[in-house]
Design a protein around this motif. Structure first.
Motif, PDB file in Angstrom:
ATOM      1  N   THR A  85       0.800  -1.223   0.100  1.00 44.36           N
ATOM      2  CA  THR A  85      -0.181  -0.095   0.056  1.00 44.36           C
ATOM      3  C   THR A  85       0.900   1.334   0.019  1.00 44.36           C
ATOM      4  OG1 THR A  85      -0.298  -0.343   2.345  1.00 44.36           O
ATOM      5  CG2 THR A  85      -1.957  -0.992   1.113  1.00 44.36           C
TER       6      THR A  85
ATOM      7  N   ILE B 142      -1.479  -0.888  -4.089  1.00 45.44           N
ATOM      8  CA  ILE B 142      -2.701   0.152  -3.800  1.00 45.44           C
ATOM      9  C   ILE B 142      -2.206   1.134  -3.534  1.00 45.44           C
ATOM     10  CG2 ILE B 142      -4.644   0.408  -2.460  1.00 45.44           C
ATOM     11  CD1 ILE B 142      -4.421  -2.836  -1.624  1.00 45.44           C
TER      12      ILE B 142
ATOM     13  N   VAL C  61      -4.105  -0.616  -8.143  1.00 43.24           N
ATOM     14  CA  VAL C  61      -5.404  -0.227  -7.966  1.00 43.24           C
ATOM     15  C   VAL C  61      -5.426   1.021  -7.254  1.00 43.24           C
ATOM     16  CG1 VAL C  61      -7.354  -1.063  -6.210  1.00 43.24           C
ATOM     17  CG2 VAL C  61      -5.701  -2.827  -7.041  1.00 43.24           C
TER      18      VAL C  61
ATOM     19  N   CYS D  90      -7.227   3.558  -4.655  1.00 41.92           N
ATOM     20  CA  CYS D  90      -8.484   3.450  -3.891  1.00 41.92           C
ATOM     21  C   CYS D  90      -8.536   4.951  -3.308  1.00 41.92           C
ATOM     22  CB  CYS D  90      -8.161   2.524  -2.318  1.00 41.92           C
ATOM     23  SG  CYS D  90      -8.173   0.814  -2.739  1.00 41.92           S
TER      24      CYS D  90
ATOM     25  N   ASN E 198      -9.976   7.053  -0.691  1.00 43.22           N
ATOM     26  CA  ASN E 198     -10.325   6.861   0.492  1.00 43.22           C
ATOM     27  C   ASN E 198     -11.098   7.851   1.056  1.00 43.22           C
ATOM     28  OD1 ASN E 198     -10.590   5.083   2.958  1.00 43.22           O
ATOM     29  ND2 ASN E 198      -8.717   6.012   3.660  1.00 43.22           N
TER      30      ASN E 198
ATOM     31  N   ILE F 188     -11.243   2.218  -7.292  1.00 41.32           N
ATOM     32  CA  ILE F 188     -12.170   1.696  -6.296  1.00 41.32           C
ATOM     33  C   ILE F 188     -12.618   2.862  -4.986  1.00 41.32           C
ATOM     34  CG2 ILE F 188     -13.026   0.061  -4.611  1.00 41.32           C
ATOM     35  CD1 ILE F 188     -11.073  -2.136  -5.973  1.00 41.32           C
TER      36      ILE F 188
ATOM     37  N   VAL G 120     -13.610   3.881  -1.809  1.00 42.52           N
ATOM     38  CA  VAL G 120     -13.657   3.214  -0.527  1.00 42.52           C
ATOM     39  C   VAL G 120     -13.722   4.116   0.791  1.00 42.52           C
ATOM     40  CG1 VAL G 120     -12.455   1.518  -1.276  1.00 42.52           C
ATOM     41  CG2 VAL G 120     -11.246   3.282   0.058  1.00 42.52           C
TER      42      VAL G 120
ATOM     43  N   ASN H  58     -16.763  -0.731   0.680  1.00 44.46           N
ATOM     44  CA  ASN H  58     -16.053  -1.379  -0.489  1.00 44.46           C
ATOM     45  C   ASN H  58     -14.682  -2.017  -0.306  1.00 44.46           C
ATOM     46  OD1 ASN H  58     -18.023  -0.728  -2.330  1.00 44.46           O
ATOM     47  ND2 ASN H  58     -17.428   1.012  -2.943  1.00 44.46           N
ATOM     48  N   VAL H  59     -14.530  -2.124   1.164  1.00 40.38           N
ATOM     49  CA  VAL H  59     -13.103  -2.785   1.351  1.00 40.38           C
ATOM     50  C   VAL H  59     -13.099  -4.046   1.321  1.00 40.38           C
ATOM     51  CG1 VAL H  59     -11.134  -2.955   3.061  1.00 40.38           C
ATOM     52  CG2 VAL H  59     -12.233  -0.861   2.825  1.00 40.38           C
TER      53      VAL H  59
ATOM     54  N   SER I 145     -15.685  -4.752  -4.946  1.00 37.73           N
ATOM     55  CA  SER I 145     -15.054  -4.290  -3.685  1.00 37.73           C
ATOM     56  C   SER I 145     -13.324  -4.700  -3.767  1.00 37.73           C
ATOM     57  CB  SER I 145     -15.483  -5.147  -2.324  1.00 37.73           C
ATOM     58  OG  SER I 145     -15.127  -6.496  -2.221  1.00 37.73           O
ATOM     59  N   LEU I 146     -12.650  -4.010  -2.910  1.00 36.74           N
ATOM     60  CA  LEU I 146     -11.453  -4.273  -2.866  1.00 36.74           C
ATOM     61  C   LEU I 146     -10.859  -5.699  -2.771  1.00 36.74           C
ATOM     62  CD1 LEU I 146      -8.169  -3.194  -3.151  1.00 36.74           C
ATOM     63  CD2 LEU I 146      -8.583  -2.807  -0.754  1.00 36.74           C
TER      64      LEU I 146
END
Lengths: 301, 416
Positions: B8, B109, B138, B140, B142, B176, B178, B185-186, B200-201
């Motif tokens: 991440t 991520i 990916v 995200c 957040n 995505i 989230v 969506n996690v 979702s992730l």
């Protein structure tokens, strides 16, 4: 073009063998730290896969607190005979006798912390420059931070803020004289991976991993094996229980769990369903939030 | 079942540790005693719920400061796959630790705070992902709960990111929206964002294709250890042990040993007590050759039909990781798989301004600097370009005074 994909146990195994061979190739005097527990038993199996039909390029080293489960020592000696490799034992008792360490007092006394001194003395005596250990990153949050090649200074200390970057699958084992590297080939394995591997490889284990009847006392909410090594008094009620152990350590700090698991499949099922982590049964981790980090900084395995 | 390694990336406070905590928590991967320790901790979210971030901040200094300093590795599994997460620091001063976590990952991520959109750190992290050639990205978005789960905000940010991804040549990017804090969506699909129809992730992580897709002919195996029992019954046993970096080896393949250039044929492949006809990338094996030739640790066995590059002058991207700046006057050690050779940095071609992605003329190279250099090595190296074959295209620089790993190298070209 074709696609490659290894099953997870094959991938973990191949990675660990690669790491063991790097140790053999990069260091002058490595050693494999062997406690008789499932993780170091796994390491021995991996070393067989890495170096057979040749000899291991290192001895096994056991730091014996003198408070071990008898079953573990029996297992250890049988295994050493089977594989035909050298075993070096460092005795905590020797360091106590020579006044290098002083036995703890009180009800919760344990020789666990004294091990560090004996380990460092053994490393110095034999001049080991790398010590292979079976620690896994999933065990504890300070261990989750540790590199696969973890450099220790001449006092055996780990400095989490000064770790070397570890890039791709290239391991830098260069050190100055007096320093040593702790190497953790099964860093990326979980407890369940180890059990599944033991099952796949049909490995023998010390009998304490399997359910048996034993005299126990309950202390600090944990089931401890009643033994001369535990300071017991009239408040301690000895009860006969059906138990097994999830980790193998010093008898004074390793707790049992009540269990009916008599075979590997039962153990795997039990651990899959368990709501308690492996080190939840180790009193030595419960001293404070940073207990493991502090012990590692001091040179603990 | 196979393993997916991912990491991440995101700025401090973008919620990386919270996202990982949420993944572990919602997949039931946190055990009762760990949960109890969380509940007893003094660190809580503003609304009194447990702070999932402390699950990954394993060091005292991290908990004190509430930031991630070093990579933490976390493990969990679902019915579909096993996962290894490298939780890497977002703070600029720990870029080297991020590269550590990213170098073995197949998927990145990248977290973006939906309130802030694409910021400097997003560009920096995306650049690193592109430089390291991470296959899957990916993004995200957040903290969607803080922007009212707005589709408009989401669209505006991903448009901007797509431009960046194009500039950086990032191939496969998935977006995505989230909320790591609330759990949208996690692991579980969000009830607040009906407009989002993607996975979702977790669902994405479980299903993304991560098989290694490699040219079977790029067969490379660095020799790590020569197995020679030298016993009476195994007098002539001589096995070359190593992990296959890329491609595959078959019994009867013609192989060349580098750097010597001698060749032979594979007589037997051993994986402990097995004798497979074929072995491939990722496997640790022992190879036996038909001829008795001189081979030792540091040599590379390759398929004779497809030889790697062979040069002492190499252009490489360099990520500097030491607090001592690069010194062009000293000799470093270069470690390329099992091979170690002396090395000098001949020239700094350019340094990249991570914020603007501009290439700049440079006369120094300091901690966390990234750019292009020309290397001169003492021995010839048998390598591939990083873009063709990551496993045989990377190396590290070691400062021989301190033994510290000073730089990460990705080979890009032969220098004149």
């Amino acid at each position: 073009m074709s696609k490659y994909n290894l099953n997870y146990l094959d991938e973990l195994e191949a990675e660990a063998i690669h790491i063991l061979r790097e140790v053999a190739g990069q260091f002058e005097k490595p050693a494999l730290l062997f406690s008789g527990g499932k993780d170091s038993i796994t390491l021995v199996r991996l070393a067989e896969k890495a170096f057979r039909p040749g000899k291991f390029p290192f001895p096994l080293v056991h730091i014996d607190t003198g408070h071990n489960f008898e079953e573990t020592i029996t297992y250890r000696d049988k295994m050493v005979e089977r594989i035909g490799e050298k075993l070096i034992v460092g005795y905590v008792q020797d360091d106590i006798d020579q006044g290098k360490v002083i036995e703890q007092q009180g009800k919760n006394a344990s020789r666990n912390s004294l091990q560090t001194v004996t380990l460092l003395n053994t490393i110095a005596k034999h001049g080991f420059d790398a010590c292979i250990g079976g620690a896994r990153r999933d065990e504890e949050k300070a261990r989750a931070k540790e590199r696969i090649f973890s450099v220790r200074d001449e006092f055996g200390q780990w400095d989490p803020k000064r770790q070397r970057p570890e890039l791709w699958n290239i391991y830098n084992g260069k050190i100055h004289k007096g320093e040593n590297v702790r190497v953790f080939p099964i860093s990326n394995w979980t407890e369940l991976d180890v059990w599944n591997y033991i099952k796949r490889e049909k490995m023998d284990l010390p009998s304490i991993y399997f359910s048996h009847e034993r005299e126990c006392i309950t202390r600090n909410g944990q089931l401890m094996a009643a033994s001369p090594f535990l300071n017991m008094d009239s408040e301690d009620i000895v009860e006969r229980k059906t138990v097994r152990f999830r980790t193998v350590g010093d008898m004074s700090c390793t707790a049992a769990i009540e269990s009916e698991a008599v075979a590997l499949d039962d153990i795997i099922e039990e651990i899959s369903a368990s709501k308690i982590s492996e080190r939840g049964a180790r009193l030595d981790d419960k001293v404070s939030e940073a207990a493991m980090e502090d012990r590692k900084k001091g040179g603990y395995f | 079942m196979n393993i997916l390694k991912f990491f991440t990336a995101g700025s401090v406070d973008d919620g990386k540790s919270t996202l990982i905590g949420r993944l572990l928590y919602d997949t039931g991967s946190i055990l009762a005693d760990q949960l109890e320790a969380l509940q007893q901790s003094n660190r809580k979210n503003d609304d009194g719920t447990i702070d999932l971030a402390i699950l990954t901040d394993g060091l005292r200094a991290e908990r004190e400061q509430g930031i991630t300093i070093d990579v933490a590795y976390k493990y969990f599994q679902t019915a579909q796959r096993k996962f290894i997460i490298a939780d890497t620091p977002g703070h600029i001063q720990y870029t080297r630790n991020m590269v550590t976590g990213a170098s073995t990952a197949k998927l990145a991520i990248i977290l973006i705070d939906a309130r802030n959109g694409v910021v400097e750190q997003t560009i920096r992290h995306s650049y690193l992902v592109s430089l390291l050639g991470i296959e899957h990205v990916v993004v995200c978005l957040n903290k969607m709960d803080m922007v009212g789960y707005s589709e408009t905000v989401y669209n505006a940010i991903i448009d901007k990111y797509k431009t960046l991804a194009n500039e950086l040549n990032l191939k496969e990017v998935t977006f995505i929206p989230v909320s790591a804090l609330k759990g949208d969506n996690v692991v579980n699909e969000s009830e607040h964002m009906q407009w989002y129809t993607g996975r979702s992730l977790l669902h994405f992580l479980e299903t993304v294709d991560v098989d290694t897709n490699l040219d079977a002919q790029l067969s490379r195996m660095p020799v790590q250890w020569v197995v020679r029992p030298q016993t009476d019954e195994l007098h002539d046993y001589r096995g070359y042990a190593g992990r296959i970096l890329s491609g595959e080896f078959n019994v009867n393949d013609k192989v060349t040993v580098l750097p010597s250039g001698s060749s032979s044929v594979i007589e037997r492949i051993e994986i402990f007590d097995q004798r497979p006809e074929k072995a491939f990338a990722g496997q640790s094996v022992t190879l036996h050759l038909k001829d008795n030739i001189d081979i030792s640790r540091g040599d590379v066995l390759v398929n004779s039909a497809h030889l790697p590059q062979n040069s002492q002058l190499i252009e490489a991207d360099l990520c500097w990781m030491d607090s001592r700046p690069l010194d062009e006057s000293i000799t470093y050690l270069l470690q390329h798989n099992s091979k170690v050779t002396k090395c000098k940095v001949r020239e700094i071609v350019y340094k990249v301004d991570i914020n603007t992605l501009e290439k700049q003329e440079a006369y120094d190279f300091k901690l966390n600097d990234i750019g292009r250099v020309v290397l001169k090595t003492a021995d010839e190296l048998a390598f591939d370009f990083y873009t063709d074959n990551k496993a045989n295209g990377a190396a590290i620089l070691i400062d021989s005074r301190t033994n510290l790993t000073a730089g990460a190298l990705m080979f890009r070209a032969i220098a004149d």
